[in-house]
Motif scaffolding. Structure first.
Motif, PDB file in Angstrom:
ATOM      1  N   VAL A 158       0.814  -1.222   0.000  1.00 46.19           N
ATOM      2  CA  VAL A 158       0.000   0.000   0.000  1.00 46.19           C
ATOM      3  C   VAL A 158       0.847   1.272   0.000  1.00 46.19           C
ATOM      4  O   VAL A 158       0.334   2.361  -0.273  1.00 46.19           O
ATOM      5  CB  VAL A 158      -0.978   0.026   1.202  1.00 46.19           C
ATOM      6  N   TYR A 159       2.145   1.168   0.277  1.00 50.29           N
ATOM      7  CA  TYR A 159       2.975   2.362   0.332  1.00 50.29           C
ATOM      8  C   TYR A 159       4.438   1.982   0.205  1.00 50.29           C
ATOM      9  O   TYR A 159       4.883   1.000   0.807  1.00 50.29           O
ATOM     10  CB  TYR A 159       2.745   3.089   1.668  1.00 50.29           C
ATOM     11  N   VAL A 160       5.174   2.741  -0.597  1.00 48.13           N
ATOM     12  CA  VAL A 160       6.619   2.576  -0.719  1.00 48.13           C
ATOM     13  C   VAL A 160       7.245   3.918  -0.366  1.00 48.13           C
ATOM     14  O   VAL A 160       6.887   4.945  -0.934  1.00 48.13           O
ATOM     15  CB  VAL A 160       7.031   2.156  -2.149  1.00 48.13           C
ATOM     16  N   ASN A 186       3.502  -5.403  -6.573  1.00 49.85           N
ATOM     17  CA  ASN A 186       2.829  -6.698  -6.587  1.00 49.85           C
ATOM     18  C   ASN A 186       2.602  -7.194  -8.016  1.00 49.85           C
ATOM     19  O   ASN A 186       2.794  -8.370  -8.310  1.00 49.85           O
ATOM     20  CB  ASN A 186       1.460  -6.620  -5.895  1.00 49.85           C
ATOM     21  N   GLU A 187       2.191  -6.282  -8.878  1.00 50.40           N
ATOM     22  CA  GLU A 187       1.798  -6.664 -10.237  1.00 50.40           C
ATOM     23  C   GLU A 187       2.986  -6.989 -11.133  1.00 50.40           C
ATOM     24  O   GLU A 187       2.898  -7.844 -12.006  1.00 50.40           O
ATOM     25  CB  GLU A 187       0.988  -5.526 -10.881  1.00 50.40           C
ATOM     26  N   SER A 188       4.098  -6.280 -10.955  1.00 46.36           N
ATOM     27  CA  SER A 188       5.230  -6.404 -11.866  1.00 46.36           C
ATOM     28  C   SER A 188       6.545  -6.129 -11.121  1.00 46.36           C
ATOM     29  O   SER A 188       7.211  -5.133 -11.383  1.00 46.36           O
ATOM     30  CB  SER A 188       5.034  -5.400 -13.016  1.00 46.36           C
ATOM     31  N   PRO A 189       6.919  -7.009 -10.175  1.00 43.85           N
ATOM     32  CA  PRO A 189       8.075  -6.717  -9.323  1.00 43.85           C
ATOM     33  C   PRO A 189       9.398  -6.553 -10.078  1.00 43.85           C
ATOM     34  O   PRO A 189      10.283  -5.851  -9.611  1.00 43.85           O
ATOM     35  CB  PRO A 189       8.137  -7.895  -8.358  1.00 43.85           C
ATOM     36  N   PHE A 190       9.529  -7.178 -11.254  1.00 40.81           N
ATOM     37  CA  PHE A 190      10.796  -7.127 -11.982  1.00 40.81           C
ATOM     38  C   PHE A 190      10.823  -6.092 -13.101  1.00 40.81           C
ATOM     39  O   PHE A 190      11.866  -5.842 -13.683  1.00 40.81           O
ATOM     40  CB  PHE A 190      11.137  -8.508 -12.559  1.00 40.81           C
ATOM     41  N   THR A 239      11.485   1.896   2.938  1.00 37.71           N
ATOM     42  CA  THR A 239      10.569   0.903   3.511  1.00 37.71           C
ATOM     43  C   THR A 239       9.440   0.623   2.535  1.00 37.71           C
ATOM     44  O   THR A 239       9.117   1.441   1.679  1.00 37.71           O
ATOM     45  CB  THR A 239       9.954   1.377   4.847  1.00 37.71           C
ATOM     46  N   VAL A 240       8.861  -0.540   2.701  1.00 34.45           N
ATOM     47  CA  VAL A 240       7.679  -0.921   1.942  1.00 34.45           C
ATOM     48  C   VAL A 240       6.620  -1.331   2.959  1.00 34.45           C
ATOM     49  O   VAL A 240       6.907  -2.058   3.904  1.00 34.45           O
ATOM     50  CB  VAL A 240       7.993  -2.035   0.909  1.00 34.45           C
ATOM     51  N   GLU A 241       5.418  -0.788   2.772  1.00 29.88           N
ATOM     52  CA  GLU A 241       4.336  -1.058   3.711  1.00 29.88           C
ATOM     53  C   GLU A 241       3.264  -1.878   3.017  1.00 29.88           C
ATOM     54  O   GLU A 241       2.778  -1.517   1.944  1.00 29.88           O
ATOM     55  CB  GLU A 241       3.751   0.272   4.199  1.00 29.88           C
ATOM     56  N   ALA A 242       2.926  -2.982   3.651  1.00 27.50           N
ATOM     57  CA  ALA A 242       1.834  -3.824   3.179  1.00 27.50           C
ATOM     58  C   ALA A 242       0.700  -3.706   4.186  1.00 27.50           C
ATOM     59  O   ALA A 242       0.838  -3.051   5.219  1.00 27.50           O
ATOM     60  CB  ALA A 242       2.301  -5.266   3.037  1.00 27.50           C
ATOM     61  N   PRO A 248       1.681   2.022  -5.634  1.00 24.63           N
ATOM     62  CA  PRO A 248       2.553   1.022  -4.996  1.00 24.63           C
ATOM     63  C   PRO A 248       2.215  -0.409  -5.400  1.00 24.63           C
ATOM     64  O   PRO A 248       3.066  -1.299  -5.290  1.00 24.63           O
ATOM     65  CB  PRO A 248       2.319   1.257  -3.504  1.00 24.63           C
ATOM     66  N   GLU A 249       1.005  -0.625  -5.902  1.00 30.08           N
ATOM     67  CA  GLU A 249       0.602  -1.974  -6.315  1.00 30.08           C
ATOM     68  C   GLU A 249       1.430  -2.498  -7.482  1.00 30.08           C
ATOM     69  O   GLU A 249       1.442  -3.697  -7.756  1.00 30.08           O
ATOM     70  CB  GLU A 249      -0.892  -2.005  -6.654  1.00 30.08           C
TER      71      GLU A 249
END
Length: 126
Positions: free
Chosen positions: A39-41, A91-95, A58-61, A87-88
């Motif tokens: 939800v937040y980077v 999740n959708e395309s980490p690379f 940080t990365v917030e889930a 920020p999603e």
């Protein structure tokens, strides 16, 4: 589980793509799956020189907040601004779209301390 063979990996689940003396960094497919919906980077270290294994953001889930660790020493020369509003993408395309920072490496010999795709698969029990 997607573990691209052309990348390097850390025990903390960051991936590294090297292009000359620059490296693009993000978190792995495994990491985003473990974190859940991101939800937040937060990355406020652009322009700073940070040592390997130090926190760069940080990365917030939904359930947790996790530190992001520098895989290599160097100056953060770019931050993926799109993650501020979307920020999603992590999740959708980490690379691809979910990359986090670009580093101008201080010491390319540190690459030798990173894991190959096969070593990372073993690390995560894959």
């Amino acid at each position: 589980m997607n573990v691209p063979a052309d990348l390097k990996y850390t025990k903390d689940h960051e991936w590294v793509k090297v292009d000359g003396d620059e490296a693009t960094v993000g978190i792995t497919d495994f990491a985003q799956g473990e974190l859940g919906d991101i939800v937040y980077v937060e990355i406020e270290t652009e322009g700073e020189t940070i040592d390997a294994n130090e926190v760069f953001g940080t990365v917030e889930a939904v359930k947790t907040v996790s530190d992001l660790f520098m895989p290599l020493s160097g100056e953060i020369v770019a931050v993926n601004e799109e993650l501020e509003d979307s920020p999603e993408k992590v999740n959708e395309s980490p690379f691809e779209d979910g990359w986090m920072i670009k580093i101008k490496m201080s010491d390319t010999s540190e690459l030798d301390g990173l894991m190959s795709a096969d070593e990372y698969k073993e690390h995560i029990g894959g």
